[in-house]
Design an enzyme around this catalytic site. Structure first.
Site, PDB file in Angstrom:
ATOM      1  N   ASN A   1       0.849  -1.186   0.000  1.00 33.35           N
ATOM      2  CA  ASN A   1       0.000   0.000   0.000  1.00 33.35           C
ATOM      3  C   ASN A   1       0.886   1.238   0.000  1.00 33.35           C
ATOM      4  O   ASN A   1       2.118   1.136  -0.033  1.00 33.35           O
ATOM      5  CB  ASN A   1      -0.944  -0.019   1.207  1.00 33.35           C
ATOM      6  CG  ASN A   1      -0.193  -0.130   2.517  1.00 33.35           C
ATOM      7  OD1 ASN A   1       0.607   0.734   2.859  1.00 33.35           O
ATOM      8  ND2 ASN A   1      -0.439  -1.208   3.261  1.00 33.35           N
TER       9      ASN A   1
ATOM     10  N   ASP B   1      -4.076  -6.744   4.410  1.00 29.04           N
ATOM     11  CA  ASP B   1      -5.097  -7.667   4.902  1.00 29.04           C
ATOM     12  C   ASP B   1      -4.948  -9.071   4.330  1.00 29.04           C
ATOM     13  O   ASP B   1      -5.332 -10.053   4.965  1.00 29.04           O
ATOM     14  CB  ASP B   1      -6.490  -7.138   4.567  1.00 29.04           C
ATOM     15  CG  ASP B   1      -6.827  -5.876   5.342  1.00 29.04           C
ATOM     16  OD1 ASP B   1      -6.433  -5.785   6.517  1.00 29.04           O
ATOM     17  OD2 ASP B   1      -7.465  -4.977   4.766  1.00 29.04           O
TER      18      ASP B   1
ATOM     19  N   PRO C   1      -2.595 -12.526   9.373  1.00 24.38           N
ATOM     20  CA  PRO C   1      -2.925 -12.449  10.799  1.00 24.38           C
ATOM     21  C   PRO C   1      -3.337 -11.038  11.183  1.00 24.38           C
ATOM     22  O   PRO C   1      -2.804 -10.056  10.662  1.00 24.38           O
ATOM     23  CB  PRO C   1      -1.618 -12.865  11.482  1.00 24.38           C
ATOM     24  CG  PRO C   1      -0.547 -12.640  10.465  1.00 24.38           C
ATOM     25  CD  PRO C   1      -1.190 -12.904   9.143  1.00 24.38           C
TER      26      PRO C   1
ATOM     27  N   ILE D   1      -2.938  -8.495  13.629  1.00 23.82           N
ATOM     28  CA  ILE D   1      -2.002  -8.209  14.720  1.00 23.82           C
ATOM     29  C   ILE D   1      -2.673  -7.406  15.824  1.00 23.82           C
ATOM     30  O   ILE D   1      -2.521  -7.708  17.017  1.00 23.82           O
ATOM     31  CB  ILE D   1      -0.762  -7.471  14.171  1.00 23.82           C
ATOM     32  CG1 ILE D   1      -0.085  -8.323  13.093  1.00 23.82           C
ATOM     33  CG2 ILE D   1       0.217  -7.154  15.309  1.00 23.82           C
ATOM     34  CD1 ILE D   1       1.045  -7.615  12.375  1.00 23.82           C
TER      35      ILE D   1
ATOM     36  N   LYS E   1     -14.501  -0.783  14.263  1.00 30.92           N
ATOM     37  CA  LYS E   1     -13.218  -1.484  14.300  1.00 30.92           C
ATOM     38  C   LYS E   1     -12.696  -1.581  15.725  1.00 30.92           C
ATOM     39  O   LYS E   1     -12.196  -2.629  16.146  1.00 30.92           O
ATOM     40  CB  LYS E   1     -12.198  -0.764  13.408  1.00 30.92           C
ATOM     41  CG  LYS E   1     -10.828  -1.419  13.402  1.00 30.92           C
ATOM     42  CD  LYS E   1      -9.875  -0.729  12.425  1.00 30.92           C
ATOM     43  CE  LYS E   1      -8.521  -1.414  12.401  1.00 30.92           C
ATOM     44  NZ  LYS E   1      -7.586  -0.810  11.416  1.00 30.92           N
TER      45      LYS E   1
ATOM     46  N   LYS F   1     -12.049  -5.219  17.311  1.00 32.62           N
ATOM     47  CA  LYS F   1     -10.681  -5.645  17.626  1.00 32.62           C
ATOM     48  C   LYS F   1     -10.456  -5.782  19.124  1.00 32.62           C
ATOM     49  O   LYS F   1      -9.652  -6.597  19.573  1.00 32.62           O
ATOM     50  CB  LYS F   1      -9.679  -4.627  17.069  1.00 32.62           C
ATOM     51  CG  LYS F   1      -9.821  -4.333  15.588  1.00 32.62           C
ATOM     52  CD  LYS F   1      -9.383  -5.470  14.710  1.00 32.62           C
ATOM     53  CE  LYS F   1      -9.386  -5.043  13.247  1.00 32.62           C
ATOM     54  NZ  LYS F   1      -9.004  -6.110  12.325  1.00 32.62           N
TER      55      LYS F   1
END
Length: 397
Positions: A208, A276, A303, A305, A337, A341
């Site tokens: 990115n 992702d 994963p 993180i 999010k 998370k």
């Protein structure tokens, strides 16, 4: 500010060694205790007598001096200081430090010390710009060694360019910053930064546009407040901050392993833009065009993180801060999010086309916590980092 602080000063062999005499005087004016170590090459430029007279202390010179070893062995000498300063740090000394060589007193002390090290490079401009020196510099920074300078200017050899040792007062200011008793002293903070590169084949990867600028600014701001910073970075455009432990990675899996290896910490700031997805079976050969049509890439999820650390049942950091780079419905998506998370805070920003945020020098963020959201005005990334570091300081008490 330096009253009672103990500086172990290693004086390398270069014409800039004459500045070390003024550096000693400036340090002692501020109350520092200076223990000088003079290399054999350094003795060609300044005398042990002048160094000792200004330091008001014995000059250490020889690794195999029986009297010195009986009085204070080189291992003890390497660990009694609050800071080890190498000024001037010649190309030779930098190479020894980077390769872990220990064939004289100075290099042995540098290999044996567990004390923070600050070096002030000084050499000819061509030597400074040589790929070997720059490679060694990168290694030393990755090892957590701080660097001040060099400056541009006229050389004793008649050339002009980078390579002049920083002036004594510049080095003193850097020393004061390193030894300041900031509010985060004694706190260990993890910062992730930059993008990750997920290989498709040996020459292509998924990535990115993250430059790593915001992560570097956060690491620098936390370090300035006295925190012991572990900086895990992907292949970013912006260099990592000085004076922190740097761990370089490429992929999301490598980043997760580095994060796990850095724990436990008091706080963790996940500023990295982690990919992702990855290609589930990256090719070990370059993919070629063929008449059979386009290659088919099968993706696997990387994963998570932030989620992994946020939801740890044992060893979770006291404060976990995530980042959310969004292109639409920024607050709603970032709030969801944070809840999904399990992190404490989310720093959300709009990286849609036209904002100039991703890869730019400014940021406009919203801090989202369990208590709600707080919009911050658009400002430079250093200013955002300083404000976030101040909030982290308050949270850690």
């Amino acid at each position: 500010m330096l009253a009672g602080k103990h500086i172990l000063l290693i004086i390398g062999g270069g014409i800039a060694a004459f500045k070390s005499l003024d550096l000693i005087r400036r340090l002692r004016e501020r109350g520092a205790v200076v223990t000088p170590v003079l290399t054999r090459a350094g003795e060609e430029f300044v005398t042990p007598l002048s160094v000792s007279a200004l330091a008001g202390n014995k000059v250490f010179r020889d690794l195999f001096d029986l009297g010195d070893e009986a009085e204070m062995g080189h291992i003890q000498l390497s660990r009694i200081a609050d800071l080890v300063v190498v000024a001037p740090a010649t190309a030779d000394l930098m190479a020894k430090m980077a390769q872990g060589l220990a064939n004289d007193l100075a290099s042995t002390l540098l290999l044996a010390t567990d004390t923070p090290v600050l070096m002030a490079p000084a050499m000819n401009v061509r030597m400074w710009e040589h790929s070997a020196t720059q490679r060694n510099l990168g290694t030393l920074k990755s090892d957590g060694i701080s660097v001040v300078g060099p400056n541009d200017g006229d050389m004793a050899c008649g050339e002009f360019g980078p390579g002049r040792m920083s002036e004594p007062l510049e080095i003193v200011a850097e020393i004061e910053g390193r030894l300041a008793d900031g509010p985060l002293k004694g706190k260990r903070v993890l910062v992730t930064s930059g993008p990750t590169h997920e290989p498709i084949d040996p020459v292509r990867y998924i990535a990115n546009r993250s430059s790593g600028a915001q992560g570097t600014a956060i690491g620098r701001a936390l370090s300035a407040l006295g925190a012991d910073v572990v900086f895990v970075t992907g292949p970013a455009d912006v260099a990592p901050p000085d004076g922190v432990q740097v761990i370089k990675v490429q992929t999301a899996q490598e980043m997760l392993e580095a994060v796990n290896g850095a724990l436990p910490v008091d706080a963790a700031v996940f500023a990295a833009a982690v990919a992702d997805w990855r290609v589930s079976s990256a090719s070990d050969r370059k993919l070629k065009k063929s008449n059979d049509g386009l290659p088919v890439l099968t993706f696997a999820e990387n994963p998570d993180i932030l989620k992994t650390v946020s939801q740890m049942k044992k060893g979770r950091p006291g404060l976990v801060v995530g980042f959310a780079a969004e292109t639409n419905d920024v607050i709603d998506n970032a709030t969801a999010k944070r809840e999904r998370k399990g992190c404490d805070w989310i720093v959300a920003n709009d990286v849609s086309t036209g904002t100039g945020i991703m890869g730019g020098s400014e940021n406009a963020v919203t801090l989202i916590t369990a208590d709600g959201s707080e919009d911050w005005p658009r400002m430079g990334k250093d200013a955002v980092a300083a404000k976030l570091a101040a909030r982290i300081t308050e949270a850690l008490g």
